[in-house]
Design a protein around this motif. Structure first.
Motif, PDB file in Angstrom:
ATOM      1  N   VAL A 159       0.856  -1.174   0.000  1.00 14.28           N
ATOM      2  CA  VAL A 159       0.000   0.000   0.000  1.00 14.28           C
ATOM      3  C   VAL A 159       0.895   1.229   0.000  1.00 14.28           C
ATOM      4  O   VAL A 159       1.756   1.382   0.861  1.00 14.28           O
ATOM      5  CB  VAL A 159      -0.914   0.017   1.252  1.00 14.28           C
ATOM      6  CG1 VAL A 159      -1.770   1.263   1.248  1.00 14.28           C
ATOM      7  CG2 VAL A 159      -1.772  -1.237   1.305  1.00 14.28           C
ATOM      8  N   ASN A 160       0.706   2.080  -0.994  1.00 13.51           N
ATOM      9  CA  ASN A 160       1.520   3.283  -1.115  1.00 13.51           C
ATOM     10  C   ASN A 160       1.053   4.360  -0.141  1.00 13.51           C
ATOM     11  O   ASN A 160      -0.143   4.539   0.072  1.00 13.51           O
ATOM     12  CB  ASN A 160       1.452   3.835  -2.534  1.00 13.51           C
ATOM     13  CG  ASN A 160       2.032   2.874  -3.537  1.00 13.51           C
ATOM     14  OD1 ASN A 160       2.989   2.178  -3.254  1.00 13.51           O
ATOM     15  ND2 ASN A 160       1.439   2.826  -4.715  1.00 13.51           N
ATOM     16  N   ILE A 161       1.976   5.072   0.429  1.00  7.13           N
ATOM     17  CA  ILE A 161       1.684   6.243   1.235  1.00  7.13           C
ATOM     18  C   ILE A 161       1.934   7.439   0.329  1.00  7.13           C
ATOM     19  O   ILE A 161       3.014   7.585  -0.232  1.00  7.13           O
ATOM     20  CB  ILE A 161       2.581   6.285   2.484  1.00  7.13           C
ATOM     21  CG1 ILE A 161       2.291   5.052   3.343  1.00  7.13           C
ATOM     22  CG2 ILE A 161       2.354   7.575   3.259  1.00  7.13           C
ATOM     23  CD1 ILE A 161       3.274   4.850   4.470  1.00  7.13           C
ATOM     24  N   VAL A 162       0.916   8.299   0.169  1.00  8.14           N
ATOM     25  CA  VAL A 162       0.991   9.361  -0.822  1.00  8.14           C
ATOM     26  C   VAL A 162       0.640  10.711  -0.200  1.00  8.14           C
ATOM     27  O   VAL A 162       0.090  10.785   0.889  1.00  8.14           O
ATOM     28  CB  VAL A 162       0.033   9.091  -2.005  1.00  8.14           C
ATOM     29  CG1 VAL A 162       0.375   7.793  -2.695  1.00  8.14           C
ATOM     30  CG2 VAL A 162      -1.406   9.082  -1.553  1.00  8.14           C
ATOM     31  N   SER A 163       0.962  11.747  -0.922  1.00  9.49           N
ATOM     32  CA  SER A 163       0.468  13.083  -0.610  1.00  9.49           C
ATOM     33  C   SER A 163       0.001  13.697  -1.919  1.00  9.49           C
ATOM     34  O   SER A 163       0.434  13.306  -2.992  1.00  9.49           O
ATOM     35  CB  SER A 163       1.553  13.945   0.041  1.00  9.49           C
ATOM     36  OG  SER A 163       2.598  14.178  -0.868  1.00  9.49           O
ATOM     37  N   ILE A 164      -0.894  14.644  -1.811  1.00 13.54           N
ATOM     38  CA  ILE A 164      -1.451  15.286  -3.000  1.00 13.54           C
ATOM     39  C   ILE A 164      -0.989  16.733  -3.015  1.00 13.54           C
ATOM     40  O   ILE A 164      -1.099  17.431  -2.013  1.00 13.54           O
ATOM     41  CB  ILE A 164      -2.984  15.212  -2.987  1.00 13.54           C
ATOM     42  CG1 ILE A 164      -3.423  13.753  -3.015  1.00 13.54           C
ATOM     43  CG2 ILE A 164      -3.571  15.979  -4.162  1.00 13.54           C
ATOM     44  CD1 ILE A 164      -4.915  13.578  -2.853  1.00 13.54           C
ATOM     45  N   LEU A 211      -8.840  20.823  -4.584  1.00 15.50           N
ATOM     46  CA  LEU A 211      -7.449  21.041  -4.181  1.00 15.50           C
ATOM     47  C   LEU A 211      -7.098  22.521  -4.051  1.00 15.50           C
ATOM     48  O   LEU A 211      -6.248  22.889  -3.252  1.00 15.50           O
ATOM     49  CB  LEU A 211      -6.494  20.374  -5.174  1.00 15.50           C
ATOM     50  CG  LEU A 211      -6.478  18.851  -5.151  1.00 15.50           C
ATOM     51  CD1 LEU A 211      -5.605  18.315  -6.274  1.00 15.50           C
ATOM     52  CD2 LEU A 211      -6.004  18.334  -3.810  1.00 15.50           C
ATOM     53  N   SER A 212      -7.757  23.374  -4.829  1.00 15.80           N
ATOM     54  CA  SER A 212      -7.448  24.802  -4.758  1.00 15.80           C
ATOM     55  C   SER A 212      -8.411  25.560  -3.837  1.00 15.80           C
ATOM     56  O   SER A 212      -8.412  26.788  -3.838  1.00 15.80           O
ATOM     57  CB  SER A 212      -7.437  25.417  -6.157  1.00 15.80           C
ATOM     58  OG  SER A 212      -8.719  25.347  -6.731  1.00 15.80           O
ATOM     59  N   ASN A 213      -9.210  24.835  -3.071  1.00 13.43           N
ATOM     60  CA  ASN A 213     -10.157  25.443  -2.113  1.00 13.43           C
ATOM     61  C   ASN A 213     -11.076  26.454  -2.787  1.00 13.43           C
ATOM     62  O   ASN A 213     -11.309  27.545  -2.269  1.00 13.43           O
ATOM     63  CB  ASN A 213      -9.416  26.092  -0.946  1.00 13.43           C
ATOM     64  CG  ASN A 213      -8.671  25.074  -0.126  1.00 13.43           C
ATOM     65  OD1 ASN A 213      -9.185  23.990   0.138  1.00 13.43           O
ATOM     66  ND2 ASN A 213      -7.455  25.395   0.259  1.00 13.43           N
TER      67      ASN A 213
END
Length: 168
Positions: free
Chosen positions: A27-32, A107-109
């Protein structure tokens, strides 16, 4: 805790299971992250009308030779904060899904977005698919709390606002 009575099936989960030859799943640990690729100045500062949106997006699109579906993200004052090319199509088609359109807005709120695409034929008349995509995007936007202010279909020097046509 005295009222807790374990169920037999729960206990069986902890018993040793016969070994299988199945490998563990990685399972990959990611950030966006959003990455700014470029920017340009927009003299009007905020978008007040379909004409303003057309000016903003025409400045971004320029003279492209195929259909681009773009998302202009706006803050609470209708000031553009980001523009994203959501999909690049062929000469006469672009397949768009709400999750790709709304991803950049989330993502850009963004408080709201304006979506647009160009018709390389220079005829901005909306197709049945254009109207259906607009309907689906509006419904999805309501669910996540992001208003779809307009869907602009652009020709070289002309455009049609689906908001003005009553589709939003």
């Amino acid at each position: 805790m005295n009222n807790y009575v374990p169920k037999v099936k729960q206990l069986q989960l902890f018993e040793k299971q016969p070994e299988t030859k199945q490998h563990a799943k990685r399972v990959n640990i990611v950030s966006i992250k959003m990455v700014k690729e470029n920017s340009f100045l927009y003299p009007q500062r905020n978008v007040k009308s379909p004409e303003d949106a057309f000016i903003l997006l025409k400045q971004f699109l320029g003279e492209v030779d195929r259909e681009y579906f773009i998302v202009a993200c706006l803050d609470t004052k209708n000031q553009p904060t980001a523009i994203n090319v959501c999909h690049m199509g062929s000469l006469n088609a672009s397949i768009v899904h709400p999750r790709e359109v709304l991803k950049v807005a989330i993502l850009s709120n963004s408080a709201s977005i304006i979506v647009a695409h160009n018709h390389p034929s220079n005829d901005p008349t909306p197709s049945r698919e254009d109207i259906e995509v607009t309907r689906r995007l509006t419904e999805a936007g309501k669910i996540v709390g992001i208003d779809i202010l307009d869907h602009i279909i652009m020709g070289t020097d002309n455009f049609i606002s689906l908001k003005e046509k009553g589709y939003i």
